[in-house]
Design a protein around this motif. Structure first.
Motif, PDB file in Angstrom:
ATOM      1  N   GLN A 126       6.127   7.084  23.104  1.00 50.33           N
ATOM      2  CA  GLN A 126       5.175   6.040  22.744  1.00 50.33           C
ATOM      3  C   GLN A 126       3.878   6.227  23.530  1.00 50.33           C
ATOM      4  O   GLN A 126       3.863   6.849  24.594  1.00 50.33           O
ATOM      5  N   PRO A 127       2.764   5.664  22.996  1.00 46.97           N
ATOM      6  CA  PRO A 127       1.447   5.885  23.618  1.00 46.97           C
ATOM      7  C   PRO A 127       1.408   5.597  25.125  1.00 46.97           C
ATOM      8  O   PRO A 127       0.860   6.398  25.891  1.00 46.97           O
ATOM      9  N   MET A 150       0.808  -1.194   0.000  1.00 49.56           N
ATOM     10  CA  MET A 150       0.000   0.000   0.000  1.00 49.56           C
ATOM     11  C   MET A 150       0.852   1.260   0.000  1.00 49.56           C
ATOM     12  O   MET A 150       1.892   1.292   0.627  1.00 49.56           O
ATOM     13  N   ASP A 151       0.338   2.271  -0.633  1.00 49.42           N
ATOM     14  CA  ASP A 151       1.120   3.498  -0.770  1.00 49.42           C
ATOM     15  C   ASP A 151       1.323   4.265   0.535  1.00 49.42           C
ATOM     16  O   ASP A 151       2.288   4.996   0.678  1.00 49.42           O
ATOM     17  N   PHE A 152       0.391   4.110   1.455  1.00 54.58           N
ATOM     18  CA  PHE A 152       0.529   4.901   2.685  1.00 54.58           C
ATOM     19  C   PHE A 152       1.637   4.371   3.578  1.00 54.58           C
ATOM     20  O   PHE A 152       1.966   4.958   4.593  1.00 54.58           O
ATOM     21  N   LYS A 153       2.214   3.243   3.184  1.00 56.79           N
ATOM     22  CA  LYS A 153       3.341   2.716   3.964  1.00 56.79           C
ATOM     23  C   LYS A 153       4.628   3.358   3.471  1.00 56.79           C
ATOM     24  O   LYS A 153       5.369   2.796   2.682  1.00 56.79           O
ATOM     25  N   THR A 154       4.850   4.555   3.934  1.00 60.12           N
ATOM     26  CA  THR A 154       6.015   5.296   3.456  1.00 60.12           C
ATOM     27  C   THR A 154       7.035   5.462   4.574  1.00 60.12           C
ATOM     28  O   THR A 154       6.981   4.764   5.573  1.00 60.12           O
ATOM     29  N   GLU A 155       7.907   6.379   4.344  1.00 64.33           N
ATOM     30  CA  GLU A 155       8.993   6.564   5.312  1.00 64.33           C
ATOM     31  C   GLU A 155       8.467   6.865   6.713  1.00 64.33           C
ATOM     32  O   GLU A 155       7.446   7.511   6.894  1.00 64.33           O
ATOM     33  N   PHE A 156       9.185   6.376   7.670  1.00 63.04           N
ATOM     34  CA  PHE A 156       8.758   6.464   9.051  1.00 63.04           C
ATOM     35  C   PHE A 156       9.637   7.419   9.832  1.00 63.04           C
ATOM     36  O   PHE A 156      10.858   7.287   9.857  1.00 63.04           O
ATOM     37  N   LYS A 157       9.009   8.385  10.459  1.00 60.52           N
ATOM     38  CA  LYS A 157       9.749   9.240  11.385  1.00 60.52           C
ATOM     39  C   LYS A 157       9.420   8.762  12.796  1.00 60.52           C
ATOM     40  O   LYS A 157       8.263   8.818  13.208  1.00 60.52           O
ATOM     41  N   ILE A 181       3.016   8.320  26.970  1.00 57.42           N
ATOM     42  CA  ILE A 181       2.180   9.524  26.974  1.00 57.42           C
ATOM     43  C   ILE A 181       1.132   9.429  28.070  1.00 57.42           C
ATOM     44  O   ILE A 181       0.917  10.378  28.829  1.00 57.42           O
ATOM     45  N   LEU A 224       8.539   8.266  16.582  1.00 55.34           N
ATOM     46  CA  LEU A 224       7.972   9.077  17.645  1.00 55.34           C
ATOM     47  C   LEU A 224       8.968   9.144  18.784  1.00 55.34           C
ATOM     48  O   LEU A 224       9.640   8.172  19.089  1.00 55.34           O
ATOM     49  N   LYS A 258       2.762   9.743  31.550  1.00 55.54           N
ATOM     50  CA  LYS A 258       3.179  11.122  31.815  1.00 55.54           C
ATOM     51  C   LYS A 258       1.952  12.001  32.096  1.00 55.54           C
ATOM     52  O   LYS A 258       1.984  12.858  32.981  1.00 55.54           O
TER      53      LYS A 258
END
Lengths: 216, 216
Positions: free
Chosen positions: A13-14, A1-8, A17, A10, A20
């Protein structure tokens, strides 16, 4: 799938979050008079609203937490007043014990009957709910008329909920419906005033199911 | 059916309750600096939260209302970050013009990809959303990571939303994500601070679709 692109990646992590956030809430809330067993509900309500005033306005029937966690562990169902509450509740921990989350307000027979009676679907949905539910936790975040009708059905001896979580939001009837709930001899969780809403009620139910699950 | 029992008439009907609520809101809000076209959104946000502080914290891009109502009338889709937003939005007025309300966060491919990347489903759902959506109104009420990712995709020129309604709630990243949105050269509706949530974003979308429909 196209939305599987480069990953920045986080930086947080949830789970971090959430931890905290809970830490900030405890620090900023400071002194309060809630019991140790009530506090997780207060914490999640503030987490869902970022509103300390709303958190502080919560009121618990003395048996509310015990009644709620026991009902979940017995596999009793949860009745939501609206679909937003139904979809928001974490189902996994409810279903684990055999319960589920139901909402009746958009059932064709409820809609038809409300039209016939010229009344709200919320009212008719509570009448249907009490017939479909043994005990149960009623989670009402939107419709004051649902809460007022449920209170009436309890007073008439026709409904015996294990717990009522009643925090409808609004300017007309919401605060009044909570005042009536406060006087009811049934376990309840509510708050003083106009504030409330679906996300608040969802937070309370999810806090309860986490507590129920930890007891196991 | 048994739930069709005796009827106690309501003294106030739903439309009357809403009208009375809006009247109270206008009276209690008093002086404000929102424009005439922005005010219906402010009014519905306060109606959904009973929180004047939250209502006053709303910030509108100068073209936000026009962009939103035009997108609805062109039949553009609405992308919700979570299911609570998806179910809360009144679909009738959106579908009337050919649009619909989509949510991608629980799609199996999104869940799988989030797991593979060890990131949030909210982030991956935005990546999928921009590929499935031409223009569109993004309604983000829960996940700051969804809003931050959408802002990143806009900055990279990969997303061109018609309107972003970004009001995630929370103690970590929520306020920061809104600060970033405020600097974006895309029509937006947001608020200053930690407050927000699914019911708030739903109220804003429903206010816009009512305005869009009145233009017809």
């Amino acid at each position: 799938m196209d939305f599987k692109t480069e990953f920045k990646p986080l930086t947080i992590q949830p789970q971090e979050i959430e931890n905290k956030s809970f830490q900030i809430i405890t620090e900023e809330l400071g002194a309060h008079s809630f019991s140790e067993e009530q506090y997780p509900v207060v914490q999640r309500v503030i987490h869902a609203s970022a509103d300390f005033e709303l958190g502080r306005s919560l009121v618990f029937h003395p048996k509310a937490i015990q009644a709620g966690t026991e009902a979940i562990r017995r596999g009793e169902n949860i009745v939501a007043d609206v679909q937003m509450v139904q979809v928001g509740i974490s189902k996994e921990r409810i279903r684990k014990y055999g319960g589920d989350v139901h909402v009746y307000i958009s059932d064709p027979d409820v809609m038809e009957e409300a039209k016939r009676l010229n009344t709200t679907r919320a009212i008719v949905s509570m009448r249907k709910a009490i017939e479909e539910t043994e005990g149960g936790i009623y989670a009402i975040g939107n419709a004051p008329t649902a809460l007022l009708e449920l209170i009436r059905l309890v007073k008439e001896g026709r409904a015996k909920p294990s717990l009522i979580i009643g925090m409808p939001v609004g300017f007309v009837s919401a605060a009044e419906s909570k005042d009536q709930l406060l006087k009811l001899d049934v376990p309840f969780i509510t708050n003083i005033g106009r504030k409330g809403g679906s996300t608040i009620v969802v937070a309370a139910v999810n806090a309860l199911s986490l507590m129920a699950d930890k007891q196991g």
